[in-house]
Motif scaffolding. Sequence first.
Motif, PDB file in Angstrom:
ATOM      1  N   GLU A  16       0.836  -1.215   0.000  1.00  0.00           N
ATOM      2  CA  GLU A  16       0.000   0.000   0.000  1.00  0.00           C
ATOM      3  C   GLU A  16       0.870   1.265   0.000  1.00  0.00           C
ATOM      4  O   GLU A  16       0.572   2.226  -0.718  1.00  0.00           O
ATOM      5  CB  GLU A  16      -0.936  -0.015   1.213  1.00  0.00           C
ATOM      6  CG  GLU A  16      -1.871   1.172   1.295  1.00  0.00           C
ATOM      7  CD  GLU A  16      -2.825   1.296   0.113  1.00  0.00           C
ATOM      8  OE1 GLU A  16      -3.275   2.424  -0.148  1.00  0.00           O
ATOM      9  OE2 GLU A  16      -3.117   0.291  -0.548  1.00  0.00           O
ATOM     10  N   GLU A  17       1.919   1.286   0.791  1.00  0.00           N
ATOM     11  CA  GLU A  17       2.812   2.450   0.813  1.00  0.00           C
ATOM     12  C   GLU A  17       3.520   2.625  -0.529  1.00  0.00           C
ATOM     13  O   GLU A  17       3.703   3.752  -0.992  1.00  0.00           O
ATOM     14  CB  GLU A  17       3.841   2.298   1.933  1.00  0.00           C
ATOM     15  CG  GLU A  17       3.221   2.395   3.318  1.00  0.00           C
ATOM     16  CD  GLU A  17       4.168   1.927   4.418  1.00  0.00           C
ATOM     17  OE1 GLU A  17       4.089   2.512   5.517  1.00  0.00           O
ATOM     18  OE2 GLU A  17       4.971   0.993   4.184  1.00  0.00           O
ATOM     19  N   LEU A  18       3.886   1.524  -1.152  1.00  0.00           N
ATOM     20  CA  LEU A  18       4.518   1.583  -2.463  1.00  0.00           C
ATOM     21  C   LEU A  18       3.556   2.169  -3.495  1.00  0.00           C
ATOM     22  O   LEU A  18       3.929   3.025  -4.297  1.00  0.00           O
ATOM     23  CB  LEU A  18       4.982   0.186  -2.887  1.00  0.00           C
ATOM     24  CG  LEU A  18       5.728   0.084  -4.205  1.00  0.00           C
ATOM     25  CD1 LEU A  18       7.012   0.881  -4.185  1.00  0.00           C
ATOM     26  CD2 LEU A  18       6.027  -1.364  -4.517  1.00  0.00           C
ATOM     27  N   ARG A  19       2.299   1.738  -3.465  1.00  0.00           N
ATOM     28  CA  ARG A  19       1.286   2.270  -4.377  1.00  0.00           C
ATOM     29  C   ARG A  19       1.128   3.780  -4.197  1.00  0.00           C
ATOM     30  O   ARG A  19       1.109   4.539  -5.166  1.00  0.00           O
ATOM     31  CB  ARG A  19      -0.061   1.566  -4.154  1.00  0.00           C
ATOM     32  CG  ARG A  19      -1.158   2.024  -5.139  1.00  0.00           C
ATOM     33  CD  ARG A  19      -2.538   1.514  -4.750  1.00  0.00           C
ATOM     34  NE  ARG A  19      -2.981   1.991  -3.453  1.00  0.00           N
ATOM     35  CZ  ARG A  19      -3.429   3.230  -3.202  1.00  0.00           C
ATOM     36  NH1 ARG A  19      -3.474   4.130  -4.170  1.00  0.00           N
ATOM     37  NH2 ARG A  19      -3.822   3.575  -1.994  1.00  0.00           N
ATOM     38  N   ARG A  20       1.037   4.217  -2.937  1.00  0.00           N
ATOM     39  CA  ARG A  20       0.897   5.649  -2.654  1.00  0.00           C
ATOM     40  C   ARG A  20       2.122   6.432  -3.119  1.00  0.00           C
ATOM     41  O   ARG A  20       2.003   7.552  -3.632  1.00  0.00           O
ATOM     42  CB  ARG A  20       0.686   5.887  -1.159  1.00  0.00           C
ATOM     43  CG  ARG A  20      -0.729   5.689  -0.725  1.00  0.00           C
ATOM     44  CD  ARG A  20      -0.956   6.221   0.688  1.00  0.00           C
ATOM     45  NE  ARG A  20      -1.662   5.223   1.425  1.00  0.00           N
ATOM     46  CZ  ARG A  20      -1.206   4.574   2.492  1.00  0.00           C
ATOM     47  NH1 ARG A  20      -0.032   4.843   2.987  1.00  0.00           N
ATOM     48  NH2 ARG A  20      -1.931   3.657   3.084  1.00  0.00           N
ATOM     49  N   THR A  21       3.294   5.838  -2.947  1.00  0.00           N
ATOM     50  CA  THR A  21       4.542   6.497  -3.354  1.00  0.00           C
ATOM     51  C   THR A  21       4.588   6.662  -4.870  1.00  0.00           C
ATOM     52  O   THR A  21       4.956   7.726  -5.377  1.00  0.00           O
ATOM     53  CB  THR A  21       5.757   5.693  -2.845  1.00  0.00           C
ATOM     54  OG1 THR A  21       5.678   5.611  -1.417  1.00  0.00           O
ATOM     55  CG2 THR A  21       7.057   6.353  -3.242  1.00  0.00           C
ATOM     56  N   VAL A  22       4.196   5.636  -5.605  1.00  0.00           N
ATOM     57  CA  VAL A  22       4.150   5.723  -7.067  1.00  0.00           C
ATOM     58  C   VAL A  22       3.136   6.782  -7.492  1.00  0.00           C
ATOM     59  O   VAL A  22       3.414   7.588  -8.396  1.00  0.00           O
ATOM     60  CB  VAL A  22       3.828   4.340  -7.691  1.00  0.00           C
ATOM     61  CG1 VAL A  22       3.467   4.467  -9.166  1.00  0.00           C
ATOM     62  CG2 VAL A  22       4.996   3.382  -7.496  1.00  0.00           C
ATOM     63  N   ARG A 173       6.132 -10.380  -8.843  1.00  0.00           N
ATOM     64  CA  ARG A 173       4.893 -10.957  -8.313  1.00  0.00           C
ATOM     65  C   ARG A 173       4.591 -10.548  -6.870  1.00  0.00           C
ATOM     66  O   ARG A 173       3.828 -11.205  -6.179  1.00  0.00           O
ATOM     67  CB  ARG A 173       4.881 -12.480  -8.449  1.00  0.00           C
ATOM     68  CG  ARG A 173       5.028 -12.953  -9.876  1.00  0.00           C
ATOM     69  CD  ARG A 173       4.676 -14.413  -9.991  1.00  0.00           C
ATOM     70  NE  ARG A 173       5.064 -14.971 -11.248  1.00  0.00           N
ATOM     71  CZ  ARG A 173       4.407 -14.838 -12.403  1.00  0.00           C
ATOM     72  NH1 ARG A 173       3.337 -14.104 -12.451  1.00  0.00           N
ATOM     73  NH2 ARG A 173       4.848 -15.408 -13.496  1.00  0.00           N
ATOM     74  N   ARG A 174       5.215  -9.471  -6.424  1.00  0.00           N
ATOM     75  CA  ARG A 174       4.864  -8.869  -5.134  1.00  0.00           C
ATOM     76  C   ARG A 174       5.408  -7.453  -5.093  1.00  0.00           C
ATOM     77  O   ARG A 174       6.350  -7.121  -5.808  1.00  0.00           O
ATOM     78  CB  ARG A 174       5.375  -9.687  -3.953  1.00  0.00           C
ATOM     79  CG  ARG A 174       6.878  -9.631  -3.722  1.00  0.00           C
ATOM     80  CD  ARG A 174       7.244 -10.483  -2.511  1.00  0.00           C
ATOM     81  NE  ARG A 174       8.658 -10.446  -2.224  1.00  0.00           N
ATOM     82  CZ  ARG A 174       9.175 -10.008  -1.105  1.00  0.00           C
ATOM     83  NH1 ARG A 174       8.419  -9.542  -0.133  1.00  0.00           N
ATOM     84  NH2 ARG A 174      10.469 -10.035  -0.905  1.00  0.00           N
ATOM     85  N   ASP A 175       4.788  -6.610  -4.274  1.00  0.00           N
ATOM     86  CA  ASP A 175       5.225  -5.230  -4.101  1.00  0.00           C
ATOM     87  C   ASP A 175       5.806  -5.059  -2.708  1.00  0.00           C
ATOM     88  O   ASP A 175       5.145  -5.396  -1.718  1.00  0.00           O
ATOM     89  CB  ASP A 175       4.036  -4.261  -4.249  1.00  0.00           C
ATOM     90  CG  ASP A 175       3.602  -4.074  -5.678  1.00  0.00           C
ATOM     91  OD1 ASP A 175       4.466  -4.176  -6.578  1.00  0.00           O
ATOM     92  OD2 ASP A 175       2.414  -3.786  -5.917  1.00  0.00           O
ATOM     93  N   ALA A 176       7.017  -4.537  -2.640  1.00  0.00           N
ATOM     94  CA  ALA A 176       7.638  -4.231  -1.350  1.00  0.00           C
ATOM     95  C   ALA A 176       8.982  -3.552  -1.586  1.00  0.00           C
ATOM     96  O   ALA A 176       9.571  -3.689  -2.652  1.00  0.00           O
ATOM     97  CB  ALA A 176       7.848  -5.501  -0.526  1.00  0.00           C
ATOM     98  N   VAL A 177       9.435  -2.849  -0.577  1.00  0.00           N
ATOM     99  CA  VAL A 177      10.815  -2.370  -0.517  1.00  0.00           C
ATOM    100  C   VAL A 177      11.357  -2.817   0.817  1.00  0.00           C
ATOM    101  O   VAL A 177      10.734  -2.596   1.861  1.00  0.00           O
ATOM    102  CB  VAL A 177      10.902  -0.824  -0.651  1.00  0.00           C
ATOM    103  CG1 VAL A 177      12.350  -0.357  -0.488  1.00  0.00           C
ATOM    104  CG2 VAL A 177      10.341  -0.366  -1.995  1.00  0.00           C
ATOM    105  N   GLU A 178      12.514  -3.482   0.768  1.00  0.00           N
ATOM    106  CA  GLU A 178      13.130  -4.021   1.986  1.00  0.00           C
ATOM    107  C   GLU A 178      14.554  -3.546   2.131  1.00  0.00           C
ATOM    108  O   GLU A 178      15.266  -3.331   1.150  1.00  0.00           O
ATOM    109  CB  GLU A 178      13.124  -5.561   1.949  1.00  0.00           C
ATOM    110  CG  GLU A 178      11.740  -6.155   1.940  1.00  0.00           C
ATOM    111  CD  GLU A 178      11.731  -7.665   1.773  1.00  0.00           C
ATOM    112  OE1 GLU A 178      10.668  -8.264   2.032  1.00  0.00           O
ATOM    113  OE2 GLU A 178      12.766  -8.253   1.384  1.00  0.00           O
ATOM    114  N   LEU A 179      14.957  -3.397   3.402  1.00  0.00           N
ATOM    115  CA  LEU A 179      16.335  -3.090   3.744  1.00  0.00           C
ATOM    116  C   LEU A 179      16.928  -4.353   4.341  1.00  0.00           C
ATOM    117  O   LEU A 179      16.384  -4.911   5.289  1.00  0.00           O
ATOM    118  CB  LEU A 179      16.395  -1.931   4.750  1.00  0.00           C
ATOM    119  CG  LEU A 179      17.794  -1.502   5.196  1.00  0.00           C
ATOM    120  CD1 LEU A 179      18.595  -0.954   4.014  1.00  0.00           C
ATOM    121  CD2 LEU A 179      17.692  -0.463   6.298  1.00  0.00           C
ATOM    122  N   ILE A 180      18.021  -4.796   3.743  1.00  0.00           N
ATOM    123  CA  ILE A 180      18.651  -6.057   4.174  1.00  0.00           C
ATOM    124  C   ILE A 180      20.019  -5.741   4.745  1.00  0.00           C
ATOM    125  O   ILE A 180      20.835  -5.064   4.115  1.00  0.00           O
ATOM    126  CB  ILE A 180      18.769  -7.027   2.980  1.00  0.00           C
ATOM    127  CG1 ILE A 180      17.373  -7.273   2.390  1.00  0.00           C
ATOM    128  CG2 ILE A 180      19.440  -8.323   3.389  1.00  0.00           C
ATOM    129  CD1 ILE A 180      17.385  -7.941   1.053  1.00  0.00           C
TER     130      ILE A 180
END
Length: 182
Positions: A16-22, A173-180
Motif C-alpha cells: 500500500e505504501e509503495l502504491r501511494r509512493t508511485v 509478483r509482489r510489491d515491497a521495498v526491503e532493507l537487508i
Amino acid sequence: MTASVETKVVEILSPEELRRTVNRLASQIVEKTRDLSQLVLLGIYTRGVPLAHLLTRQIEALEGIPIATGALDITFYRDDLDQIGLRTPAKTDIPFDLTGKTVVLVDDVIYKGRTIRAALNAVNEYGRPEIIRLAVLVDRGHRELPIHPDFVGKQLPTAKEEIVKVYLDNWDRRDAVELIGD
C-alpha cells in the motif's frame, strides 16, 4: 562452534505504501512537466523498467493522455563492469526520437550515481532531449558523483554494507521495498 550471522530484513514500504509512493511520484512528474505531450519515461533496467510502466499508467489515469515509455540498458556505458562482473545486456527499447522531449529517467534505487551517469551517456544515442530529469523510488545516499534526483519516493539513509531491495508486482509478483543488513 561457529557463530551464525543472521541477516535482518526490514520492510521499508508495504504494498500500500509503495502504491501511494508511485501515485505521488506520478503527480510530481505531471506538476513539473510543462507539456505532457512531450513527456517520455525511460526505465533503466532492471526494476526501473516496470517502475516506469507503473508511473506511465498512473500519469495516463490522472491526465487522460498517452505517455511514451521506453526501456534503457546501460551495460555498455558503465565504468564499473570490472567490479560488478559480466552481465547479459537487456534490449534497449526506445522506438522514438528523444530530440526536444522532456525525458524522465526512472530507476528503483539511487546509490553512488554511476548507473545514472551511464544512463545519461546512453540517452545521447537516441537524440537530444530538451531536458532530462530523474525519478527514483528510493534514494539511499552515498553518492560518488554530483547527481541528484528530481523526484524521490523515499529518502532512506543506509549503511554502505546494507542492501535496498525493491520488488514490483509486474516483475517480481509482489510489491515491497526491503532493507537487508546484519
